[in-house]
Design a protein around this motif. Structure first.
Motif, PDB file in Angstrom:
ATOM      1  N   UNK A   1      39.845  48.289  34.069  1.00 47.78           N
ATOM      2  CA  UNK A   1      39.387  47.081  34.777  1.00 47.78           C
ATOM      3  C   UNK A   1      40.510  46.033  34.813  1.00 47.78           C
TER       4      UNK A   1
ATOM      5  N   UNK B   1      37.294  40.329  45.205  1.00 46.85           N
ATOM      6  CA  UNK B   1      38.542  40.641  45.920  1.00 46.85           C
ATOM      7  C   UNK B   1      38.963  42.081  45.636  1.00 46.85           C
ATOM      8  N   UNK B   2      38.903  42.458  44.378  1.00 45.15           N
ATOM      9  CA  UNK B   2      39.272  43.813  43.997  1.00 45.15           C
ATOM     10  C   UNK B   2      38.391  44.827  44.740  1.00 45.15           C
TER      11      UNK B   2
ATOM     12  N   UNK C   1      37.620  37.292  41.554  1.00 43.29           N
ATOM     13  CA  UNK C   1      38.607  38.355  41.357  1.00 43.29           C
ATOM     14  C   UNK C   1      37.966  39.733  41.517  1.00 43.29           C
ATOM     15  N   UNK C   2      36.761  39.897  40.965  1.00 48.08           N
ATOM     16  CA  UNK C   2      36.055  41.183  41.086  1.00 48.08           C
ATOM     17  C   UNK C   2      35.728  41.474  42.547  1.00 48.08           C
TER      18      UNK C   2
ATOM     19  N   UNK D   1      39.674  37.704  33.826  1.00 49.34           N
ATOM     20  CA  UNK D   1      40.386  36.769  34.715  1.00 49.34           C
ATOM     21  C   UNK D   1      41.032  35.655  33.888  1.00 49.34           C
ATOM     22  N   UNK D   2      40.269  35.136  32.927  1.00 48.26           N
ATOM     23  CA  UNK D   2      40.812  34.084  32.066  1.00 48.26           C
ATOM     24  C   UNK D   2      41.932  34.636  31.186  1.00 48.26           C
TER      25      UNK D   2
ATOM     26  N   UNK E   1      39.449  29.930  42.856  1.00 47.21           N
ATOM     27  CA  UNK E   1      40.569  30.868  42.766  1.00 47.21           C
ATOM     28  C   UNK E   1      41.839  30.292  43.412  1.00 47.21           C
TER      29      UNK E   1
ATOM     30  N   UNK F   1      45.361  42.830  41.845  1.00 47.35           N
ATOM     31  CA  UNK F   1      44.922  41.725  42.726  1.00 47.35           C
ATOM     32  C   UNK F   1      45.694  40.448  42.382  1.00 47.35           C
ATOM     33  N   UNK F   2      45.892  40.243  41.094  1.00 43.28           N
ATOM     34  CA  UNK F   2      46.636  39.065  40.612  1.00 43.28           C
ATOM     35  C   UNK F   2      48.023  39.022  41.254  1.00 43.28           C
TER      36      UNK F   2
ATOM     37  N   UNK G   1      43.190  46.970  37.350  1.00 40.52           N
ATOM     38  CA  UNK G   1      42.822  46.714  38.748  1.00 40.52           C
ATOM     39  C   UNK G   1      42.872  45.208  39.060  1.00 40.52           C
ATOM     40  N   UNK G   2      42.462  44.391  38.094  1.00 40.51           N
ATOM     41  CA  UNK G   2      42.548  42.935  38.289  1.00 40.51           C
ATOM     42  C   UNK G   2      44.012  42.496  38.377  1.00 40.51           C
TER      43      UNK G   2
ATOM     44  N   UNK H   1      40.245  36.759  50.966  1.00 38.60           N
ATOM     45  CA  UNK H   1      39.849  35.438  50.458  1.00 38.60           C
ATOM     46  C   UNK H   1      38.845  34.763  51.395  1.00 38.60           C
TER      47      UNK H   1
ATOM     48  N   UNK I   1      34.063  40.244  31.344  1.00 35.99           N
ATOM     49  CA  UNK I   1      33.795  38.867  31.770  1.00 35.99           C
ATOM     50  C   UNK I   1      34.904  37.890  31.436  1.00 35.99           C
TER      51      UNK I   1
ATOM     52  N   UNK J   1      47.845  38.161  44.869  1.00 35.79           N
ATOM     53  CA  UNK J   1      47.620  36.713  45.030  1.00 35.79           C
ATOM     54  C   UNK J   1      48.933  35.951  44.877  1.00 35.79           C
TER      55      UNK J   1
ATOM     56  N   UNK K   1      35.893  32.216  38.931  1.00 33.56           N
ATOM     57  CA  UNK K   1      37.154  32.937  39.128  1.00 33.56           C
ATOM     58  C   UNK K   1      36.995  34.417  38.784  1.00 33.56           C
ATOM     59  N   UNK K   2      36.213  34.698  37.752  1.00 36.27           N
ATOM     60  CA  UNK K   2      35.969  36.097  37.377  1.00 36.27           C
ATOM     61  C   UNK K   2      35.270  36.837  38.532  1.00 36.27           C
TER      62      UNK K   2
END
Lengths: 159, 186
Positions: free
Chosen positions: A37, B175-176, B172-173, A9-10, B140, A44-45, A40-41, B129, A6, A48, B168-169
Motif C-alpha cells: 500500500x 488518486x491511486x 491519495x487512495x 499519507x501522513x 491535497x 502517486x506521491x 502504491x501511495x 485531481x 490510515x 504529484x 489527504x489519506x
C-alpha cells in the motif's frame, strides 16, 4: 498489530509525530500488505511532485486587472452624495434615475441626469512613475523590496 | 525578511492605501495563488480570473485583516472559497473541468523525452485531481503543491488536524485507484 493504512499519507508527508512514526515503521517491517500500500501511495506521491513542479506563470494582465479594481479607484474622488458603501451608491443611483425620468416626463425639454453612478477615476500621477520603475519589473524579484526598504523612513512610513 | 516588509506590515500599509505595499504583496504571492487555483480548477484561464478576484478581496478586506502572521492561510482561504464556489457553479452547468492544453510544462533542463513524459504525468495527475471531491482536492493541493503542513491546512480550511489527515489519506487512495484503473501508474 492493526494495519496502518490510515496513516500512510501522513507518513509520506512527514506529518506523524515520532512515537506514531516508530509504530508505523515497526508495522511496515512486518506487514507486506501495508508495504505494498505504501509503495502504491509513493508512486502517486512522485507523480504529484511532477505535477506540482509544472510552472504556472502570471500573465501581464493580472496586476493591471487587480489594480483597475482596487488602488486605481480613488474613493476620495467619488462624489460625497454617492457615499462609500455599494448600497448607498445604488440607492442614490436609483434616486437619480427616478429624478431623470420625472424631469423627462413632467418637464418637456428638460434633460436627464448626466451621471447615475459613482465617478471612478484612475489615479494616474503615481501609477505611471511606479510602473516605470519596479512595479512591472519581474526580472529581479528582490528589487521591489530593496526599493521599498531604501525609501522607508525610520518610523516605517512610506517614501 | 525585514519585518517592515513582512506580509502583516504590507497589509497594514495596504489598508492605509499604499499602492506600492499592495503591489509588493501581489508580486510576492501571485504565483502561489495561481498554482493553487490552477490545480484546483484545472483551467489556467479560470485560475487567473479567480487569482485576480482573490487579490481584489484581499485589498477590500485589508482593513479587517488581523496581523497575526497568518497572511498566507488567510489568502489561500479566500482563494479556496472562490475555487469551491466556481466548482459548484460548473457542476450546475455541467462544465468539463480539465483541459490539459492549459498546463504548460516548460523545459527545465531535461531532455525532450523527459519533458514530454513530465507533461503527460502532470496532465494525468491533474485530470485525476479534477475528479476528486473538492475538499479532498483542496487539502491535497495545499499539502503537495503549496507545501503546507497539516496544521496550517487545518487553519486555512477551518477544520481539525485529524480532519486534514483523513482528507489527504482519502484523496491519495482515490488518486491511486483512479490512476490504477487505467494502468497509468509508472
Amino acid at each position: 498489530m492493526k494495519h496502518v493504512t490510515g496513516h500512510l499519507a501522513a507518513y509520506l508527508g512527514g506529518e506523524l509525530d515520532q512515537p506514531t512514526r516508530a509504530l508505523v515503521d515497526t508495522h511496515l517491517a512486518e506487514c507486506a500488505a501495508c508495504r505494498a500500500e505504501l509503495a502504491s501511495f509513493d508512486q502517486v506521491w512522485a507523480m504529484l511532485d511532477v505535477a506540482a513542479a509544472a510552472p504556472v506563470s502570471a500573465g501581464p494582465g493580472l496586476w493591471s486587472g487587480v489594480r483597475s479594481r482596487t488602488v486605481a479607484v480613488d474613493p476620495a474622488r467619488v462624489p460625497w452624495f454617492f457615499g462609500r458603501g455599494p448600497w448607498t451608491r445604488r440607492g442614490w443611483a436609483a434616486v437619480a434615475v427616478a429624478a431623470g425620468v420625472f424631469v423627462a416626463l413632467v418637464l418637456p425639454g428638460g434633460t436627464g441626469p448626466d451621471g447615475t453612478g459613482p465617478t471612478v477615476l484612475a489615479s494616474s500621477d503615481s501609477a505611471g512613475w511606479l510602473s516605470s520603475t519596479w512595479l512591472d519589473d519581474t526580472s529581479n524579484p528582490g528589487l521591489a523590496e530593496q526599493w521599498m526598504l531604501a525609501g522607508l523612513d525610520s518610523d516605517g512610513s512610506a517614501p | 525578511m525585514d519585518p517592515k516588509l513582512d506580509d502583516d506590515a504590507l497589509m497594514i500599509r495596504t489598508a492605509r492605501g499604499e499602492e506600492a505595499a499592495f503591489r509588493l504583496l501581489v508580486q510576492r504571492w501571485e504565483h502561489d495563488v495561481l498554482a493553487f487555483l490552477s490545480a484546483m480548477l484545472g483551467s489556467a484561464e479560470d485560475a487567473e480570473d479567480l487569482a485576480q478576484e482573490t487579490f481584489v478581496r484581499i485589498y477590500r478586506n485589508a482593513g479587517n485583516y488581523r496581523p497575526e502572521g497568518m497572511f498566507r492561510s488567510w489568502m489561500l482561504r479566500i482563494a479556496g472559497n472562490l475555487a469551491r464556489s466556481r466548482l459548484r457553479r460548473r457542476r450546475i452547468i455541467g462544465w468539463i473541468p480539465f483541459d490539459p492544453t492549459d498546463h504548460d510544462v516548460a523545459d527545465q533542463g531535461a531532455g525532450p523525452e523527459a519533458v514530454l513524459q513530465a507533461g503527460q504525468t502532470s496532465d494525468l495527475i491533474r485530470g485525476a485531481l479534477a475528479r476528486l471531491p473538492d475538499r479532498q482536492r483542496e487539502a491535497l493541493v495545499l499539502h503537495r503543491f503549496q507545501g503546507m503542513k497539516y496544521k496550517d491546512i487545518a487553519t486555512t480550511m477551518g477544520t481539525t488536524l485529524p480532519g486534514v489527515e483523513s482528507l489527504i489519506q482519502r484523496a491519495l487512495a482515490a488518486l491511486r485507484d483512479e490512476l490504477s484503473r487505467g494502468d497509468r501508474m509508472p
